[in-house]
Design a protein around this motif. Structure first.
Motif, PDB file in Angstrom:
ATOM      1  N   LEU A  18       2.815 -25.005   1.243  1.00 32.98           N
ATOM      2  CA  LEU A  18       2.918 -24.989   2.812  1.00 32.98           C
ATOM      3  C   LEU A  18       4.043 -24.014   3.123  1.00 32.98           C
ATOM      4  N   THR A  19       3.669 -22.981   3.913  1.00 32.12           N
ATOM      5  CA  THR A  19       4.649 -22.149   4.440  1.00 32.12           C
ATOM      6  C   THR A  19       4.404 -21.895   6.047  1.00 32.12           C
ATOM      7  N   LEU A  20       5.648 -22.116   6.864  1.00 33.58           N
ATOM      8  CA  LEU A  20       5.684 -21.912   8.384  1.00 33.58           C
ATOM      9  C   LEU A  20       6.954 -21.908   8.734  1.00 33.58           C
ATOM     10  N   THR A  21       7.063 -21.792  10.292  1.00 36.97           N
ATOM     11  CA  THR A  21       8.190 -21.566  10.733  1.00 36.97           C
ATOM     12  C   THR A  21       8.029 -22.177  12.171  1.00 36.97           C
ATOM     13  N   VAL A  22       9.063 -23.434  12.374  1.00 37.65           N
ATOM     14  CA  VAL A  22       9.185 -23.969  13.844  1.00 37.65           C
ATOM     15  C   VAL A  22      10.216 -23.633  14.290  1.00 37.65           C
ATOM     16  N   MET A  40      15.972 -23.804  13.838  1.00 36.87           N
ATOM     17  CA  MET A  40      14.800 -23.380  13.092  1.00 36.87           C
ATOM     18  C   MET A  40      14.670 -23.973  11.922  1.00 36.87           C
ATOM     19  N   ILE A  41      13.362 -24.237  11.622  1.00 37.91           N
ATOM     20  CA  ILE A  41      12.866 -24.974  10.361  1.00 37.91           C
ATOM     21  C   ILE A  41      11.977 -23.891   9.548  1.00 37.91           C
ATOM     22  N   GLU A  42      12.442 -23.573   8.376  1.00 37.89           N
ATOM     23  CA  GLU A  42      11.538 -22.657   7.619  1.00 37.89           C
ATOM     24  C   GLU A  42      11.060 -23.353   6.289  1.00 37.89           C
ATOM     25  N   LEU A  43       9.681 -23.400   6.012  1.00 41.26           N
ATOM     26  CA  LEU A  43       9.110 -23.935   4.913  1.00 41.26           C
ATOM     27  C   LEU A  43       8.500 -22.781   3.885  1.00 41.26           C
ATOM     28  N   ASN A  44       8.789 -22.516   2.845  1.00 42.41           N
ATOM     29  CA  ASN A  44       8.382 -21.484   2.131  1.00 42.41           C
ATOM     30  C   ASN A  44       7.584 -22.028   0.814  1.00 42.41           C
ATOM     31  N   ALA A  45       6.204 -21.707   0.763  1.00 35.10           N
ATOM     32  CA  ALA A  45       5.429 -22.268  -0.521  1.00 35.10           C
ATOM     33  C   ALA A  45       5.965 -23.701  -0.878  1.00 35.10           C
ATOM     34  N   LEU A  46       6.233 -24.573   0.182  1.00 37.64           N
ATOM     35  CA  LEU A  46       6.553 -26.102  -0.076  1.00 37.64           C
ATOM     36  C   LEU A  46       5.400 -26.876  -0.848  1.00 37.64           C
ATOM     37  N   THR A  47       5.738 -27.577  -1.751  1.00 37.98           N
ATOM     38  CA  THR A  47       4.918 -28.289  -2.586  1.00 37.98           C
ATOM     39  C   THR A  47       5.574 -29.550  -3.101  1.00 37.98           C
ATOM     40  N   LEU A 105       1.380 -25.624  18.117  1.00 38.96           N
ATOM     41  CA  LEU A 105       0.809 -26.863  17.217  1.00 38.96           C
ATOM     42  C   LEU A 105       0.768 -26.445  15.710  1.00 38.96           C
ATOM     43  N   VAL A 106       0.961 -27.121  14.748  1.00 36.89           N
ATOM     44  CA  VAL A 106       0.719 -27.230  13.444  1.00 36.89           C
ATOM     45  C   VAL A 106      -0.057 -27.957  12.994  1.00 36.89           C
ATOM     46  N   VAL A 107      -0.943 -27.630  12.282  1.00 37.73           N
ATOM     47  CA  VAL A 107      -2.096 -28.461  11.871  1.00 37.73           C
ATOM     48  C   VAL A 107      -2.197 -28.337  10.268  1.00 37.73           C
ATOM     49  N   ILE A 108      -2.296 -29.513   9.719  1.00 40.72           N
ATOM     50  CA  ILE A 108      -2.393 -29.505   8.266  1.00 40.72           C
ATOM     51  C   ILE A 108      -3.748 -30.547   7.742  1.00 40.72           C
ATOM     52  N   GLY A 109      -4.064 -30.172   6.749  1.00 30.94           N
ATOM     53  CA  GLY A 109      -5.121 -30.896   5.906  1.00 30.94           C
ATOM     54  C   GLY A 109      -5.082 -30.825   4.505  1.00 30.94           C
ATOM     55  N   ARG A 110      -5.093 -32.102   3.942  1.00 35.47           N
ATOM     56  CA  ARG A 110      -4.938 -32.189   2.500  1.00 35.47           C
ATOM     57  C   ARG A 110      -3.789 -31.459   1.859  1.00 35.47           C
ATOM     58  N   GLY A 111      -2.704 -31.609   2.955  1.00 35.91           N
ATOM     59  CA  GLY A 111      -1.389 -30.999   2.257  1.00 35.91           C
ATOM     60  C   GLY A 111      -1.308 -29.468   2.794  1.00 35.91           C
ATOM     61  N   ARG A 112      -2.392 -28.634   3.245  1.00 35.86           N
ATOM     62  CA  ARG A 112      -2.374 -27.275   3.253  1.00 35.86           C
ATOM     63  C   ARG A 112      -2.651 -26.782   4.819  1.00 35.86           C
ATOM     64  N   THR A 154       8.757 -30.534  -5.254  1.00 31.38           N
ATOM     65  CA  THR A 154       8.191 -30.073  -6.372  1.00 31.38           C
ATOM     66  C   THR A 154       8.536 -28.921  -6.875  1.00 31.38           C
ATOM     67  N   SER A 155       8.217 -27.990  -5.722  1.00 30.50           N
ATOM     68  CA  SER A 155       8.383 -26.350  -5.852  1.00 30.50           C
ATOM     69  C   SER A 155       8.484 -25.946  -4.380  1.00 30.50           C
ATOM     70  N   GLY A 156       8.942 -24.675  -4.237  1.00 30.53           N
ATOM     71  CA  GLY A 156       9.341 -24.075  -2.675  1.00 30.53           C
ATOM     72  C   GLY A 156      10.559 -24.382  -2.086  1.00 30.53           C
ATOM     73  N   THR A 157      10.576 -24.036  -0.903  1.00 25.37           N
ATOM     74  CA  THR A 157      12.029 -24.464  -0.300  1.00 25.37           C
ATOM     75  C   THR A 157      11.686 -24.707   1.131  1.00 25.37           C
ATOM     76  N   VAL A 158      12.545 -25.355   1.891  1.00 21.92           N
ATOM     77  CA  VAL A 158      12.784 -25.726   3.166  1.00 21.92           C
ATOM     78  C   VAL A 158      14.311 -25.798   3.492  1.00 21.92           C
ATOM     79  N   THR A 159      14.449 -24.944   4.763  1.00 23.53           N
ATOM     80  CA  THR A 159      15.912 -24.998   5.218  1.00 23.53           C
ATOM     81  C   THR A 159      15.810 -25.244   6.777  1.00 23.53           C
ATOM     82  N   VAL A 160      16.848 -25.836   7.216  1.00 23.81           N
ATOM     83  CA  VAL A 160      17.141 -25.911   8.653  1.00 23.81           C
ATOM     84  C   VAL A 160      18.377 -25.190   9.243  1.00 23.81           C
TER      85      VAL A 160
END
Length: 304
Positions: A20-24, A1-8, A197-204, A54-60
């Motif tokens: 960016l916050t999402l879970t794969v 599982m990949i977890e992004l929490n307020a990743l910037t 699907l995960v879709v982002i635009g301009r980093g969001r 720059t801020s936020g977290t991402v874990t595998v």
């Protein structure tokens, strides 16, 4: 599982990835889409520790990838097929990765066979075609038999047999319970192999949903109708609350009414029909409609 929490991630005044916050999740092939400059590559690089947020977290699987001493056992990635030493052979490249991650040498031969490069194992990578480099990059990602896999533009340079092989590989890996995260601009291939699907635009984050839900939400879906009395039928359908707009080659694209209801209304008003068919939006249709406001470089705008 990949977890992004307020990743910037910011580069000076430019924000490449924005909160960016999402879970794969495992068990799916998850597509990662966005226009050029949306922040996809930066996000993938942050997941495997090549770029610091720059801020936020991402874990595998609950741990930062950079904190794992033998990372290839936990996550494998193909981010740039050209980012290899051209003077090395394929087997030497993979053996160096295996040694640094405590992986048995026999695994190198296994992955070379799996990607179809056994016969080219001792050739210098500098003489490889792009498709062969893609296969080598996939072999490197598979080397540690990891539960999490990331692929950036994996279809580039592959012939039709190679594309089908990669598509089947992704499905098999997901069926084994692995997390498979794939970024590509080839919409037809993404439509053929991804579940979510995960879709982002301009980093969001713009969307995070199943492929079916994403396509169904497109305004380009509907019912295609062809009739010798387009104006008369359009007036009848509009009076029933439908949205009617022109389609290709004189057709009408109708949303808000089923094909059966449109047929009944045409019969009741003695309007002949030459075609009545449900039109399902493609992934490309849905993507273009959803990201229209997030495209950084738009062809046809002219010089300003």
């Amino acid at each position: 599982m990949i977890e992004l929490n307020a990743l910037t991630r910011r580069y000076g005044r430019t924000t490449a990835v924005d909160d960016l916050t999402l879970t794969v999740r495992p068990g799916h092939v998850t597509g990662f889409l966005g226009p050029n400059g949306a922040g996809k590559s930066t996000t993938l690089r942050m997941i495997i520790g090549l770029t610091e947020p720059t801020s936020g977290t991402v874990t595998v699987d609950g741990v930062r990838f950079a904190d794992r001493p033998r990372g290839l056992r936990h996550a494998g990635a193909l981010l740039d097929a050209g980012d290899v030493h051209g003077g090395r052979s394929a087997v030497a490249h993979l053996w160096a990765l295996a040694r640094s991650n405590g992986i048995a040498r026999g695994r190198v031969d296994e992955v070379l066979r799996e990607v179809g490069l056994s016969a080219a194992a001792r050739r210098r990578i500098g003489g490889f075609s792009l498709g062969m480099r893609q296969r080598l990059g996939i072999a490197a990602a598979l080397l540690g038999d990891p539960p999490v896999l990331l692929f950036d533009e994996p279809f580039n340079g592959l012939d039709p047999e190679g594309v089908r092989w990669v598509r089947d590989l992704f499905r098999r890996l997901a069926a084994e319970g692995r997390t498979v995260f794939v970024s590509s601009h080839l919409m037809s291939e993404m439509q053929n192999c991804v579940d979510r699907l995960v879709v982002i635009g301009r980093g969001r984050l713009i969307a995070e949903q199943s492929l079916a839900e994403f396509a169904a939400g497109s305004t380009r879906a509907g019912v295609s109708v062809r009739t010798p009395d387009a104006a008369g039928l359009a007036a009848v359908l509009a009076a029933e609350g439908a949205d009617v707009r022109p389609g290709d080659a004189g057709a009408l694209i109708v949303t808000g009414l089923t094909a059966a209801r449109i047929g009944d209304l045409a019969l009741a008003h003695r309007i002949g029909l030459h075609e009545l068919s449900t039109r399902t939006a493609s992934l490309e249709d849905a993507f273009m409609a959803l990201t229209a406001d997030s495209v950084e470089y738009l062809a046809g705008e002219g010089i300003r």
